[in-house]
Design an enzyme around this catalytic site. Structure first.
Site, PDB file in Angstrom:
ATOM      1  N   ALA A  13       0.819  -1.218   0.000  1.00  0.00           N
ATOM      2  CA  ALA A  13       0.000   0.000   0.000  1.00  0.00           C
ATOM      3  C   ALA A  13       0.851   1.264   0.000  1.00  0.00           C
ATOM      4  O   ALA A  13       0.424   2.311   0.475  1.00  0.00           O
ATOM      5  CB  ALA A  13      -0.938  -0.005   1.205  1.00  0.00           C
ATOM      6  N   GLY A  14       2.059   1.151  -0.552  1.00  0.00           N
ATOM      7  CA  GLY A  14       2.899   2.332  -0.709  1.00  0.00           C
ATOM      8  C   GLY A  14       2.397   3.205  -1.841  1.00  0.00           C
ATOM      9  O   GLY A  14       1.257   3.077  -2.290  1.00  0.00           O
ATOM     10  N   THR A  16       3.071   3.311  -5.061  1.00  0.00           N
ATOM     11  CA  THR A  16       2.669   2.615  -6.284  1.00  0.00           C
ATOM     12  C   THR A  16       1.413   1.790  -6.062  1.00  0.00           C
ATOM     13  O   THR A  16       0.479   1.832  -6.867  1.00  0.00           O
ATOM     14  CB  THR A  16       3.796   1.703  -6.797  1.00  0.00           C
ATOM     15  OG1 THR A  16       4.974   2.477  -7.000  1.00  0.00           O
ATOM     16  CG2 THR A  16       3.402   1.050  -8.109  1.00  0.00           C
ATOM     17  N   GLY A  17       1.365   1.033  -4.976  1.00  0.00           N
ATOM     18  CA  GLY A  17       0.204   0.201  -4.707  1.00  0.00           C
ATOM     19  C   GLY A  17      -1.062   1.014  -4.518  1.00  0.00           C
ATOM     20  O   GLY A  17      -2.117   0.688  -5.077  1.00  0.00           O
ATOM     21  N   ARG A  93      19.875  -2.621  -8.783  1.00  0.00           N
ATOM     22  CA  ARG A  93      18.760  -3.556  -8.661  1.00  0.00           C
ATOM     23  C   ARG A  93      19.223  -4.844  -7.976  1.00  0.00           C
ATOM     24  O   ARG A  93      18.449  -5.491  -7.273  1.00  0.00           O
ATOM     25  CB  ARG A  93      18.171  -3.856 -10.045  1.00  0.00           C
ATOM     26  CG  ARG A  93      17.495  -2.650 -10.648  1.00  0.00           C
ATOM     27  CD  ARG A  93      16.840  -2.946 -11.983  1.00  0.00           C
ATOM     28  NE  ARG A  93      16.351  -1.714 -12.569  1.00  0.00           N
ATOM     29  CZ  ARG A  93      15.197  -1.140 -12.271  1.00  0.00           C
ATOM     30  NH1 ARG A  93      14.407  -1.690 -11.376  1.00  0.00           N
ATOM     31  NH2 ARG A  93      14.823  -0.015 -12.839  1.00  0.00           N
ATOM     32  N   ASN A 125      10.838  -4.768  -7.814  1.00  0.00           N
ATOM     33  CA  ASN A 125      12.170  -4.870  -8.417  1.00  0.00           C
ATOM     34  C   ASN A 125      13.128  -5.712  -7.580  1.00  0.00           C
ATOM     35  O   ASN A 125      12.976  -5.776  -6.368  1.00  0.00           O
ATOM     36  CB  ASN A 125      12.753  -3.464  -8.603  1.00  0.00           C
ATOM     37  CG  ASN A 125      12.203  -2.798  -9.842  1.00  0.00           C
ATOM     38  OD1 ASN A 125      12.079  -3.422 -10.885  1.00  0.00           O
ATOM     39  ND2 ASN A 125      11.876  -1.527  -9.742  1.00  0.00           N
ATOM     40  N   HIS A 180      14.430  -5.370 -17.168  1.00  0.00           N
ATOM     41  CA  HIS A 180      14.078  -4.019 -16.712  1.00  0.00           C
ATOM     42  C   HIS A 180      15.300  -3.428 -16.013  1.00  0.00           C
ATOM     43  O   HIS A 180      15.442  -3.469 -14.805  1.00  0.00           O
ATOM     44  CB  HIS A 180      12.897  -4.092 -15.755  1.00  0.00           C
ATOM     45  CG  HIS A 180      12.398  -2.757 -15.305  1.00  0.00           C
ATOM     46  ND1 HIS A 180      12.068  -1.752 -16.185  1.00  0.00           N
ATOM     47  CD2 HIS A 180      12.158  -2.255 -14.065  1.00  0.00           C
ATOM     48  CE1 HIS A 180      11.646  -0.695 -15.506  1.00  0.00           C
ATOM     49  NE2 HIS A 180      11.701  -0.981 -14.215  1.00  0.00           N
TER      50      HIS A 180
END
Length: 312
Positions: A13-14, A16-17, A93, A125, A180
């Site tokens: 739920a950050g 992006t989420g 990464r 990632n 990516h």
């Protein structure tokens, strides 16, 4: 009477989420379950309630709940994974692999338990390796475990091309293959502006600069933010993929798919063009590559395999 809608669970739920959850609800694609760890349950519930209270203003009908209990995700049609530690300036990464792999395995066990028929879309990632980790842990068919990077990388490429030409982004098409990371392979030869090959519109040196900027696109935003990483474009990319699945659109999109001989590679997840529909990856599309393009893709694969060596 109960309203029956599709169900999408977003794990993490950050920024992006939460953005992904809100965009899914805005587009009325599904009811949304936003999930995070027990220590963050109240903030997660708060975000979900805040989104729900925006629905009368934005004019959408979709239920959104926040939770830390995976039982609430039961029978999800799609599960989107954004959870994991964030990439920081100067962090490769590779540095993310060990920790995020453990997180992926824990999450995947809960997904498989409560939504055994779901399609999983992974963003965390390093996404090529994390998607592989989820695939191995879930035991799902390869078509139902997908990684997101190509839609985002291609969106960045299209944005930079549109800026260069002063054209609408709607008229720019392109494909980015490979992992990516800095070794991704934007395919200029398969990229167009209004059906016109880019190579006839943009000088070679400018195209090369745009390709290089695309490769460094995530890092550029990390550097500008100073803390955290991109989330609007990644969320929008996740929603495009999720919509293609929920609506069985059979979209031709770049996605991270499990390869079994395609492009000459096996037993890894890599960004390639696919047909994305109701069953997940319906088909992998194999493009004919020139020698230099294949060499670039080989380098990208080598980078992905090097990251995978760190998987726990």
């Amino acid at each position: 009477m109960t309203i029956k809608r599709k169900k999408v669970s977003v794990i993490g739920a950050g920024f992006t989420g939460a953005t992904t959850a809100f965009l899914l609800a805005q587009k009325e694609l599904a009811d949304v379950v936003l999930v995070d760890i027990p220590q963050l349950e109240n903030p997660t519930k708060g975000k979900a309630l805040d989104m729900l209270e925006a629905s009368p203003v934005q004019g959408f009908d979709a239920n959104i709940i926040g939770t830390s209990d995976y039982a609430d995700t039961a029978d999800s049609d799609v599960v989107v994974i954004t959870a994991g530690i964030a990439r920081k300036p100067g962090m490769s990464r590779d540095d993310l692999v060990a920790t995020n792999s453990k997180i992926m395995k824990s999450i995947t066990r809960d997904i498989a338990k409560h939504s055994p028929n779901a399609i999983i879309v992974v963003l965390t990632n390093p996404v090529d390796a994390m998607t592989y980790s989820v695939f191995k842990e879930a035991g799902f068919p390869k078509e139902r475990v997908i990684g997101q990077s190509g839609v985002l990388d291609t969106a960045r490429f299209r944005t930079f091309i549109a800026q260069e030409l002063n054209f609408s982004v709607k008229d720019i098409t392109g494909f980015v293959l490979g992992g990516h990371g800095d070794d991704m392979v934007p395919l200029v030869r398969y990229s167009y502006a209004g059906g016109i090959p880019l190579e006839t519109l943009i000088p070679k040196e400018r195209l090369e600069a745009i390709v290089e900027r695309t490769r460094k696109g995530g890092g550029e935003i990390v550097g500008l933010l100073g803390n955290g990483s991109a989330y609007y474009a990644p969320a929008a990319s996740l929603v495009e993929m999720t919509e293609a699945i929920l609506k069985d659109q059979r979209r031709v999109l770049p996605a991270i798919a499990y390869l079994e001989g395609e492009y000459g590679y096996s037993d890894l997840y890599l960004g390639v063009p696919v047909i994305l529909g109701g069953n997940g990856i319906e088909k992998i599309i194999e493009l004919e590559l020139l020698a230099d393009e294949k060499e670039a893709l080989d380098r990208s694969v080598e980078s992905v395999r090097n990251v995978m060596k760190v998987l726990v």
